[in-house]
Design an enzyme around this catalytic site. Structure first.
Site, mmCIF file in Angstrom:
data_model
loop_
_atom_site.group_PDB
_atom_site.id
_atom_site.type_symbol
_atom_site.label_atom_id
_atom_site.label_comp_id
_atom_site.label_asym_id
_atom_site.label_seq_id
_atom_site.Cartn_x
_atom_site.Cartn_y
_atom_site.Cartn_z
ATOM 1 C CB SER A 140 -0.982 -0.048 1.196
ATOM 2 O OG SER A 140 -1.776 1.096 1.326
ATOM 3 C CE LYS A 158 -0.247 1.894 -3.665
ATOM 4 N NZ LYS A 158 0.400 0.471 -3.949
HETATM 5 C C1 HXC Z 1 -1.529 13.732 -15.872
HETATM 6 C C2 HXC Z 1 -1.042 11.690 -16.834
HETATM 7 C C3 HXC Z 1 0.516 11.843 -16.500
HETATM 8 C C4 HXC Z 1 0.864 13.118 -15.884
HETATM 9 C C5 HXC Z 1 0.130 10.059 -17.511
HETATM 10 N N1 HXC Z 1 -1.257 10.619 -17.531
HETATM 11 N N2 HXC Z 1 0.745 10.711 -16.927
HETATM 12 N N3 HXC Z 1 -1.808 12.878 -16.542
HETATM 13 N N4 HXC Z 1 0.007 13.845 -15.434
HETATM 14 N N5 HXC Z 1 2.140 13.036 -15.247
HETATM 15 C C6 HXC Z 1 -2.409 10.122 -18.183
HETATM 16 C C7 HXC Z 1 -2.420 9.986 -19.667
HETATM 17 O O1 HXC Z 1 -2.522 11.164 -20.465
HETATM 18 C C8 HXC Z 1 -3.483 8.955 -19.978
HETATM 19 O O2 HXC Z 1 -4.798 9.784 -19.802
HETATM 20 C C9 HXC Z 1 -3.551 8.243 -18.650
HETATM 21 O O3 HXC Z 1 -2.965 9.038 -17.660
HETATM 22 C C10 HXC Z 1 -3.105 6.810 -18.820
HETATM 23 O O4 HXC Z 1 -1.696 7.097 -19.377
HETATM 24 P P1 HXC Z 1 -0.828 6.074 -20.374
HETATM 25 O O5 HXC Z 1 0.411 6.560 -20.388
HETATM 26 O O6 HXC Z 1 -1.661 5.626 -21.514
HETATM 27 O O7 HXC Z 1 -0.943 4.843 -19.258
HETATM 28 P P2 HXC Z 1 0.144 3.616 -19.202
HETATM 29 O O8 HXC Z 1 0.932 3.570 -20.133
HETATM 30 O O9 HXC Z 1 -0.695 2.317 -18.980
HETATM 31 O O10 HXC Z 1 0.972 4.251 -17.968
HETATM 32 C C11 HXC Z 1 0.533 4.057 -16.694
HETATM 33 C C12 HXC Z 1 0.922 5.082 -15.713
HETATM 34 C C13 HXC Z 1 2.762 5.059 -15.848
HETATM 35 C C14 HXC Z 1 0.540 5.076 -14.297
HETATM 36 C C15 HXC Z 1 0.674 6.431 -16.360
HETATM 37 O O11 HXC Z 1 3.217 6.283 -15.434
HETATM 38 C C16 HXC Z 1 3.220 3.904 -15.463
HETATM 39 O O12 HXC Z 1 3.371 2.956 -16.145
HETATM 40 N N6 HXC Z 1 3.745 3.722 -14.079
HETATM 41 C C17 HXC Z 1 4.397 2.673 -13.516
HETATM 42 C C18 HXC Z 1 5.561 3.056 -12.712
HETATM 43 C C19 HXC Z 1 5.202 3.850 -11.380
HETATM 44 O O13 HXC Z 1 4.515 4.697 -11.673
HETATM 45 N N7 HXC Z 1 6.006 3.613 -10.466
HETATM 46 C C20 HXC Z 1 5.463 4.507 -9.118
HETATM 47 C C21 HXC Z 1 4.791 3.683 -8.352
HETATM 48 S S1 HXC Z 1 4.922 4.480 -6.771
HETATM 49 P P3 HXC Z 1 -5.483 10.216 -21.399
HETATM 50 O O14 HXC Z 1 -6.804 11.012 -20.911
HETATM 51 O O15 HXC Z 1 -4.485 11.095 -22.132
HETATM 52 O O16 HXC Z 1 -5.771 8.897 -21.906
HETATM 53 C C22 HXC Z 1 3.377 4.690 -6.014
HETATM 54 C C23 HXC Z 1 3.211 5.198 -4.944
HETATM 55 C C24 HXC Z 1 4.358 5.958 -4.223
HETATM 56 O O17 HXC Z 1 2.372 3.806 -6.697
HETATM 57 C C25 HXC Z 1 4.025 6.536 -2.871
HETATM 58 C C26 HXC Z 1 4.965 7.495 -3.011
HETATM 59 C C27 HXC Z 1 6.086 7.642 -2.099
HETATM 60 P P1 NAP Z 2 8.411 0.905 -9.366
HETATM 61 O O1 NAP Z 2 9.872 0.712 -9.328
HETATM 62 O O2 NAP Z 2 7.858 1.532 -10.516
HETATM 63 O O3 NAP Z 2 7.677 -0.809 -9.088
HETATM 64 C C1 NAP Z 2 6.592 -0.983 -9.663
HETATM 65 C C2 NAP Z 2 6.340 -2.258 -10.307
HETATM 66 O O4 NAP Z 2 5.165 -2.584 -10.775
HETATM 67 C C3 NAP Z 2 7.681 -2.222 -11.436
HETATM 68 O O5 NAP Z 2 8.015 -3.924 -11.176
HETATM 69 C C4 NAP Z 2 6.695 -2.307 -12.533
HETATM 70 O O6 NAP Z 2 7.223 -3.302 -13.663
HETATM 71 C C5 NAP Z 2 5.364 -3.042 -12.208
HETATM 72 N N1 NAP Z 2 4.122 -2.634 -12.677
HETATM 73 C C6 NAP Z 2 3.918 -1.297 -12.896
HETATM 74 N N2 NAP Z 2 2.618 -1.024 -13.439
HETATM 75 C C7 NAP Z 2 2.241 -2.401 -13.997
HETATM 76 C C8 NAP Z 2 1.404 -2.987 -14.591
HETATM 77 N N3 NAP Z 2 0.146 -2.190 -14.886
HETATM 78 N N4 NAP Z 2 1.173 -4.330 -14.576
HETATM 79 C C9 NAP Z 2 2.088 -5.178 -13.873
HETATM 80 N N5 NAP Z 2 3.384 -4.821 -13.410
HETATM 81 C C10 NAP Z 2 3.285 -3.516 -13.252
HETATM 82 O O7 NAP Z 2 7.978 1.575 -7.853
HETATM 83 P P2 NAP Z 2 8.162 1.660 -6.499
HETATM 84 O O8 NAP Z 2 8.417 3.042 -6.140
HETATM 85 O O9 NAP Z 2 9.365 0.805 -6.069
HETATM 86 O O10 NAP Z 2 7.048 1.116 -5.850
HETATM 87 C C11 NAP Z 2 6.526 -0.293 -5.558
HETATM 88 C C12 NAP Z 2 5.227 -0.230 -4.678
HETATM 89 O O11 NAP Z 2 5.748 0.340 -3.434
HETATM 90 C C13 NAP Z 2 4.286 0.300 -5.207
HETATM 91 O O12 NAP Z 2 3.065 -0.482 -4.977
HETATM 92 C C14 NAP Z 2 4.063 1.752 -4.538
HETATM 93 O O13 NAP Z 2 2.664 2.073 -4.386
HETATM 94 C C15 NAP Z 2 4.676 1.424 -3.335
HETATM 95 N N6 NAP Z 2 4.925 2.331 -2.347
HETATM 96 C C16 NAP Z 2 6.193 3.015 -2.893
HETATM 97 C C17 NAP Z 2 6.769 4.221 -2.176
HETATM 98 C C18 NAP Z 2 8.188 4.728 -2.575
HETATM 99 O O14 NAP Z 2 8.861 5.477 -1.823
HETATM 100 N N7 NAP Z 2 8.536 4.441 -3.661
HETATM 101 C C19 NAP Z 2 6.242 4.628 -0.918
HETATM 102 C C20 NAP Z 2 5.127 3.881 -0.578
HETATM 103 C C21 NAP Z 2 4.518 3.086 -1.350
HETATM 104 P P3 NAP Z 2 6.907 -2.645 -15.262
HETATM 105 O O15 NAP Z 2 7.180 -1.453 -15.472
HETATM 106 O O16 NAP Z 2 7.639 -3.873 -15.842
HETATM 107 O O17 NAP Z 2 5.491 -3.214 -15.416
#
Ligand code: HXC
Ligand code: NAP
Length: 269
Positions: A140, A158
């Site tokens: 989470s 979350k």
């Molecule tokens: C506004 C945005 C945006 C941004 C994407 N979108 N980025 N809108 N600001 N910065 C919009 C797009 O325009 C689109 O809307 C929709 O979101 C979907 O975007 P896509 O690029 O088509 O989606 P997709 O390829 O599926 O990618 C999903 C994603 C991407 C979430 C947008 O960033 C991703 O794959 N992230 C995975 C890695 C990640 O985020 N890791 C961090 C996890 S940390 P429209 O309307 O144009 O269709 C976490 C919590 C951490 O989860 C806690 C903090 C400490």
């Molecule tokens: P990260 O490196 O981006 O990890 C995300 C992982 O999920 C990657 O392995 C990514 O691989 C996979 N993933 C993303 N979208 C996916 C999808 N649609 N289907 C399948 N796999 C997908 O991020 P992180 O910062 O380490 O975060 C990991 C977890 O910790 C998340 O649940 C996040 O919410 C939580 N969290 C992170 C922080 C922080 O400080 N970073 C704080 C609080 C909570 P692919 O790109 O290959 O899909």
């Protein structure tokens, strides 16, 4: 911690925090399966898990938004590894954006990955969980209970994840399956932290908001997951365990306000 002979599945286990969790279980001797969208990241992680000491390591590529693909891959993991002792669900997406500036599809993308992805993984794994004894951990975030400006999508998703944890700890508890959430605080050198705190100033403010005065490490989170999946936690279920240096006690803090101000300044510019 000895997980020799145990089967561990880490969804989203190919980078950052979740990869740290997968590697910790590997170092403890488990069979470890990982999955994410990128074949390259899966291959790299599987190789690293073998080096770390995994009894076996395998991987699959899928998007957690595709429930059929999730179910098929988990079935293949079961064919290779047998019943799952540990399931970690950690795939997530995040970007800072004010709700008024975000498209509906942008909001939905995060709900689909974080919230729907969690239920896809849990339901897909359900037939293959060890009964009694399985440990499920949903990853989470502080956004589950702390509102942060620019994070309405993540906060909603979350919070839902943690309510799934609590509810299924009851529904599945009778079968001897434990369900918990782990809430990482801000963890250094991760994609999530880079997205939320993109400047050194934001990073420093964040550190100051944490009562323990430091960022977390992937090891901090992995250690909590090892504990929750061990016999030492055999009566721990339905809990949301913060591994956050007491961040929660101070709320979203000055950093939260700074993030809202940064996003508003971007809109004005
Ligand atoms: C506004 C945005 C945006 C941004 C994407 N979108 N980025 N809108 N600001 N910065 C919009 C797009 O325009 C689109 O809307 C929709 O979101 C979907 O975007 P896509 O690029 O088509 O989606 P997709 O390829 O599926 O990618 C999903 C994603 C991407 C979430 C947008 O960033 C991703 O794959 N992230 C995975 C890695 C990640 O985020 N890791 C961090 C996890 S940390 P429209 O309307 O144009 O269709 C976490 C919590 C951490 O989860 C806690 C903090 C400490
Ligand atoms: P990260 O490196 O981006 O990890 C995300 C992982 O999920 C990657 O392995 C990514 O691989 C996979 N993933 C993303 N979208 C996916 C999808 N649609 N289907 C399948 N796999 C997908 O991020 P992180 O910062 O380490 O975060 C990991 C977890 O910790 C998340 O649940 C996040 O919410 C939580 N969290 C992170 C922080 C922080 O400080 N970073 C704080 C609080 C909570 P692919 O790109 O290959 O899909």
């Amino acid at each position: 911690m000895n997980f020799a002979g145990k089967s561990v599945v880490v969804v989203g286990g190919t980078s950052g925090i979740n990869r740290g969790i997968a590697e910790a279980f590997a170092a403890a001797g488990a069979k470890v399966a990982v999955a994410s969208r990128s074949q390259e990241k899966v291959d790299d992680t599987v190789a690293a898990l073998r080096v770390a000491g995994a009894e076996e390591a395998i991987g699959e590529v899928f998007d957690v938004r595709d429930h059929e693909a999730v179910a098929s891959a988990l079935k293949r993991f079961h064919q290779d590894f047998g019943e799952f002792d540990v399931l970690v669900s950690g795939a997530a997406g995040n970007f800072p954006a004010l709700a008024a500036e975000m498209s509906v599809n942008a909001f939905k993308a995060v709900i689909d990955i974080d919230l729907m992805g969690t239920i896809h993984v849990m339901k897909g794994a359900y037939p293959y969980l060890k009964r009694p004894g399985a440990s499920i951990i949903n990853i989470s975030a502080p956004q589950s209970y702390l509102p942060y400006e620019g994070q309405a999508h993540v906060c909603a998703a979350k919070a839902g994840v943690d309510q799934i944890t609590r509810t299924l700890s009851m529904e599945w508890g009778m079968e001897g399956i434990r369900v918990n959430s782990v809430v990482p605080g801000f963890i250094e050198d991760t994609e999530g932290a880079r997205r939320l705190a993109p400047t050194p100033q934001a990073g420093e403010q964040l550190r100051k908001d944490v009562p323990l005065g430091r960022w977390g490490t992937t090891k901090d989170v992995a250690d909590a997951c090892l504990f929750l999946s061990s016999d030492m936690a055999s009566y721990v279920s339905g809990t949301v365990l913060a591994v956050d240096g007491a961040l929660y006690q101070r709320g979203s803090g000055k950093f939260g306000q700074m993030m809202g101000d940064m996003l508003r300044a971007q809109v004005k510019a």
